[in-house]
Design a protein around this motif. Structure first.
Motif, PDB file in Angstrom:
ATOM      1  N   THR A 289       1.052  -1.307   0.030  1.00  0.00           N
ATOM      2  CA  THR A 289       0.202   0.240   0.337  1.00  0.00           C
ATOM      3  C   THR A 289       1.080   0.902  -0.088  1.00  0.00           C
ATOM      4  O   THR A 289       1.574   1.005   1.237  1.00  0.00           O
ATOM      5  CB  THR A 289      -1.292   0.283   1.115  1.00  0.00           C
ATOM      6  N   ASP A 290       0.510   2.117  -0.945  1.00  0.00           N
ATOM      7  CA  ASP A 290       1.157   3.308  -0.945  1.00  0.00           C
ATOM      8  C   ASP A 290       0.893   4.579   0.424  1.00  0.00           C
ATOM      9  O   ASP A 290       0.221   4.208   0.797  1.00  0.00           O
ATOM     10  CB  ASP A 290       0.838   3.867  -2.534  1.00  0.00           C
ATOM     11  N   ALA A 291       1.944   5.239  -0.522  1.00  0.00           N
ATOM     12  CA  ALA A 291       1.754   6.836   0.903  1.00  0.00           C
ATOM     13  C   ALA A 291      -0.105   7.119   1.104  1.00  0.00           C
ATOM     14  O   ALA A 291       0.123   8.022   1.626  1.00  0.00           O
ATOM     15  CB  ALA A 291       3.187   7.505   0.561  1.00  0.00           C
ATOM     16  N   THR A 292      -0.456   6.927  -0.176  1.00  0.00           N
ATOM     17  CA  THR A 292      -1.841   7.669   0.023  1.00  0.00           C
ATOM     18  C   THR A 292      -2.889   6.614   0.150  1.00  0.00           C
ATOM     19  O   THR A 292      -4.169   6.352  -0.052  1.00  0.00           O
ATOM     20  CB  THR A 292      -1.862   8.348  -1.421  1.00  0.00           C
ATOM     21  N   GLY A 293      -2.296   5.390   0.650  1.00  0.00           N
ATOM     22  CA  GLY A 293      -3.384   4.122   0.693  1.00  0.00           C
ATOM     23  C   GLY A 293      -3.503   3.646  -0.411  1.00  0.00           C
ATOM     24  O   GLY A 293      -4.737   2.847   0.112  1.00  0.00           O
ATOM     25  N   VAL A 294      -3.329   3.658  -1.637  1.00  0.00           N
ATOM     26  CA  VAL A 294      -3.784   3.065  -2.340  1.00  0.00           C
ATOM     27  C   VAL A 294      -2.498   1.469  -2.519  1.00  0.00           C
ATOM     28  O   VAL A 294      -1.790   1.573  -2.508  1.00  0.00           O
ATOM     29  CB  VAL A 294      -3.528   3.414  -4.147  1.00  0.00           C
ATOM     30  N   LYS A 295      -3.912   0.864  -2.898  1.00  0.00           N
ATOM     31  CA  LYS A 295      -2.713  -0.601  -2.975  1.00  0.00           C
ATOM     32  C   LYS A 295      -2.493  -0.790  -3.934  1.00  0.00           C
ATOM     33  O   LYS A 295      -3.304  -1.346  -5.216  1.00  0.00           O
ATOM     34  CB  LYS A 295      -4.423  -2.211  -2.096  1.00  0.00           C
ATOM     35  N   VAL A 296      -0.936  -0.975  -4.203  1.00  0.00           N
ATOM     36  CA  VAL A 296      -0.593  -0.865  -5.498  1.00  0.00           C
ATOM     37  C   VAL A 296      -0.567  -2.468  -6.017  1.00  0.00           C
ATOM     38  O   VAL A 296      -0.422  -2.427  -7.570  1.00  0.00           O
ATOM     39  CB  VAL A 296       0.746  -0.483  -5.397  1.00  0.00           C
ATOM     40  N   ILE A 297       0.109  -3.366  -4.973  1.00  0.00           N
ATOM     41  CA  ILE A 297       0.278  -5.009  -5.077  1.00  0.00           C
ATOM     42  C   ILE A 297      -0.582  -5.402  -4.407  1.00  0.00           C
ATOM     43  O   ILE A 297      -0.707  -5.204  -2.940  1.00  0.00           O
ATOM     44  CB  ILE A 297       1.697  -4.758  -4.990  1.00  0.00           C
ATOM     45  N   ASP A 298      -1.322  -6.245  -5.076  1.00  0.00           N
ATOM     46  CA  ASP A 298      -2.282  -7.564  -3.817  1.00  0.00           C
ATOM     47  C   ASP A 298      -2.098  -8.978  -5.006  1.00  0.00           C
ATOM     48  O   ASP A 298      -2.769  -9.156  -5.988  1.00  0.00           O
ATOM     49  CB  ASP A 298      -3.568  -6.733  -4.131  1.00  0.00           C
ATOM     50  N   THR A 299      -1.873  -9.714  -4.385  1.00  0.00           N
ATOM     51  CA  THR A 299      -0.857 -11.381  -4.694  1.00  0.00           C
ATOM     52  C   THR A 299      -0.598 -12.174  -3.982  1.00  0.00           C
ATOM     53  O   THR A 299      -0.486 -12.178  -2.612  1.00  0.00           O
ATOM     54  CB  THR A 299       0.572 -10.428  -5.900  1.00  0.00           C
ATOM     55  N   THR A 300      -0.416 -13.636  -4.519  1.00  0.00           N
ATOM     56  CA  THR A 300      -0.057 -14.460  -3.516  1.00  0.00           C
ATOM     57  C   THR A 300       0.512 -14.928  -4.530  1.00  0.00           C
ATOM     58  O   THR A 300       1.248 -15.288  -5.188  1.00  0.00           O
ATOM     59  CB  THR A 300      -1.618 -15.527  -3.240  1.00  0.00           C
ATOM     60  N   ALA A 301       1.549 -16.178  -3.343  1.00  0.00           N
ATOM     61  CA  ALA A 301       2.616 -16.319  -3.899  1.00  0.00           C
ATOM     62  C   ALA A 301       2.784 -17.672  -2.913  1.00  0.00           C
ATOM     63  O   ALA A 301       2.819 -17.838  -1.827  1.00  0.00           O
ATOM     64  CB  ALA A 301       4.016 -16.058  -3.477  1.00  0.00           C
ATOM     65  N   PRO A 302       4.270 -19.164  -3.238  1.00  0.00           N
ATOM     66  CA  PRO A 302       4.092 -20.254  -2.797  1.00  0.00           C
ATOM     67  C   PRO A 302       4.680 -19.897  -1.291  1.00  0.00           C
ATOM     68  O   PRO A 302       5.476 -19.291  -1.404  1.00  0.00           O
ATOM     69  CB  PRO A 302       4.917 -20.786  -3.825  1.00  0.00           C
ATOM     70  N   MET A 303       3.924 -20.806  -0.138  1.00  0.00           N
ATOM     71  CA  MET A 303       4.372 -20.786   1.214  1.00  0.00           C
ATOM     72  C   MET A 303       4.995 -21.906   1.461  1.00  0.00           C
ATOM     73  O   MET A 303       4.362 -23.127   0.645  1.00  0.00           O
ATOM     74  CB  MET A 303       3.586 -19.764   1.759  1.00  0.00           C
ATOM     75  N   ASN A 304       6.467 -22.210   2.537  1.00  0.00           N
ATOM     76  CA  ASN A 304       6.885 -23.487   2.514  1.00  0.00           C
ATOM     77  C   ASN A 304       5.910 -24.268   3.779  1.00  0.00           C
ATOM     78  O   ASN A 304       5.439 -23.233   4.710  1.00  0.00           O
ATOM     79  CB  ASN A 304       8.409 -23.580   2.828  1.00  0.00           C
ATOM     80  N   ASP A 305       6.489 -25.940   3.874  1.00  0.00           N
ATOM     81  CA  ASP A 305       5.319 -25.447   5.771  1.00  0.00           C
ATOM     82  C   ASP A 305       5.373 -24.634   6.366  1.00  0.00           C
ATOM     83  O   ASP A 305       5.096 -24.972   7.746  1.00  0.00           O
ATOM     84  CB  ASP A 305       5.490 -27.064   5.350  1.00  0.00           C
ATOM     85  N   ALA A 306       6.462 -24.291   6.645  1.00  0.00           N
ATOM     86  CA  ALA A 306       7.523 -23.196   8.031  1.00  0.00           C
ATOM     87  C   ALA A 306       6.961 -22.352   7.919  1.00  0.00           C
ATOM     88  O   ALA A 306       7.146 -21.430   8.905  1.00  0.00           O
ATOM     89  CB  ALA A 306       8.791 -23.542   8.297  1.00  0.00           C
ATOM     90  N   GLY A 307       6.124 -21.580   6.866  1.00  0.00           N
ATOM     91  CA  GLY A 307       5.421 -20.311   6.173  1.00  0.00           C
ATOM     92  C   GLY A 307       7.050 -19.220   6.055  1.00  0.00           C
ATOM     93  O   GLY A 307       6.357 -17.784   5.685  1.00  0.00           O
TER      94      GLY A 307
END
Length: 83
Positions: free
Chosen positions: A4-22
């Protein structure tokens, strides 16, 4: 993961793989329209049970199994965007 940038706009919103330990890694290019200044990066597991507006986990009461409780605080890391 969100940025979220300085004006409060969400500029990236995505998912990515996570391992079993987080653990996870994610690399991104800051979009050109992102406002300069103090931005925020948040990341948490996708589609988890979260806390209600009282600040407590909304599914702990009456759980049929022993649950490991975790913080309800939104994990936020600062990111400074400069031009």
């Amino acid at each position: 993961m969100t940025v979220t940038d300085a004006t409060g706009v969400k500029v990236i919103d995505t998912t990515a793989p996570m391992n079993d330990a987080g653990g996870f890694g994610y690399t991104f290019d800051v979009p050109v329209q992102t406002a300069a200044g103090k931005a925020a990066v948040t990341a948490m597991p996708y589609n988890i049970d979260w806390c209600d507006d009282t600040g407590r986990n909304n599914r702990v009461d009456g759980a049929a199994v022993l649950l490991q409780q975790a913080s309800c605080a939104m994990p936020i890391k600062p990111l400074n965007i400069t031009r």
